[in-house]
Design a protein around this motif. Structure first.
Motif: not given
Length: 234
Positions: A68-70, A61-64, A27-30
């Protein structure tokens, strides 16, 4: 959005990792990647490289990318709850939003990017949760209006958008600020000064009490204090 791929189970050595730490790293990297390139320009491979994890873990972990954005949107909702504790006056809310350019610059840049990339609801993966968040702000402004603190002519939704735009100006209009105010728009000194200026404006718009504790009718509460005017700001 393309259909999500089946989630791959992590390898045994990956299962030994702390899943919460791994999620946090991703999440930090995203946040950094999305803030730098927007949703369309961000690359999952680059996010995985920034986080130091296998790219397949993002899918697990995030399904793509959209998931991840959500997840990042949910993180912002948590941040908003920290900023806007119950009973926070509107001027202080706007001041805190403006200070996010200092405390959470990636989040502000990400919101700006989502506007620049907008080409319709189908291109906006954060549309529903963001609209829900902002509706709470609109309801708060409408309550002030119902209490006679704002003129009836003011549209609560439009005012909310105007205040958001003002709070984000140090991120979206840094070149204008530097040219007009003659200062570094990202310096902590100016960011604090600007945030307090927005609070003052919001207080006056809202008919908040002045700095002596007296409102328009001579009675009132304590106002949001403003700082000394820093050199070079106008």
């Amino acid at each position: 959005m393309s259909p999500s791929k089946p989630r791959r189970s992590p390898k045994p050595q990956e299962r030994q990792r702390d899943p919460e730490r791994t999620r946090r790293l991703i999440l930090d990297a995203a946040a950094t990647e999305f803030a730098a390139y927007g949703y369309a320009g961000a690359r999952i491979a680059a996010i995985a490289a920034r986080a130091g994890v296998n790219q397949q873990l993002i899918s697990y972990y995030f399904d793509g990318k959209e998931g991840l954005y959500q997840a990042m949107s949910e993180r912002w909702r948590e941040r908003q709850r920290e900023l806007m504790t119950p009973g926070t006056p509107l001027p202080e809310q706007i001041r805190r939003y403006a200070l996010e350019a200092l405390n959470n610059p990636d989040g502000v840049r990400l919101l700006a990017w989502s506007g620049l990339e907008y080409a319709g609801p189908e291109t906006d993966p954060d549309r529903a949760p963001r609209s829900e968040r902002i509706q709470g702000d609109i309801d708060g402004i409408r309550a002030l209006q119902d209490a006679g603190r704002l003129p009836a002519e003011v549209d609560p939704a439009c005012l909310t958008i105007m205040l958001m735009a003002a709070a984000m100006a140090t991120t979206t209009l840094p070149h204008v600020i530097e040219g007009v105010c003659g200062t570094d728009p990202r310096s902590p000194e100016f960011l604090h000064y600007y945030a307090d200026q927005i609070a003052v404006l919001t207080r006056l718009l809202q008919r908040e009490p002045d700095e002596h504790g007296a409102g328009p009718d001579g009675a009132g509460d304590t106002a949001v204090p403003g700082p000394d005017r820093p050199a070079g700001h106008g």
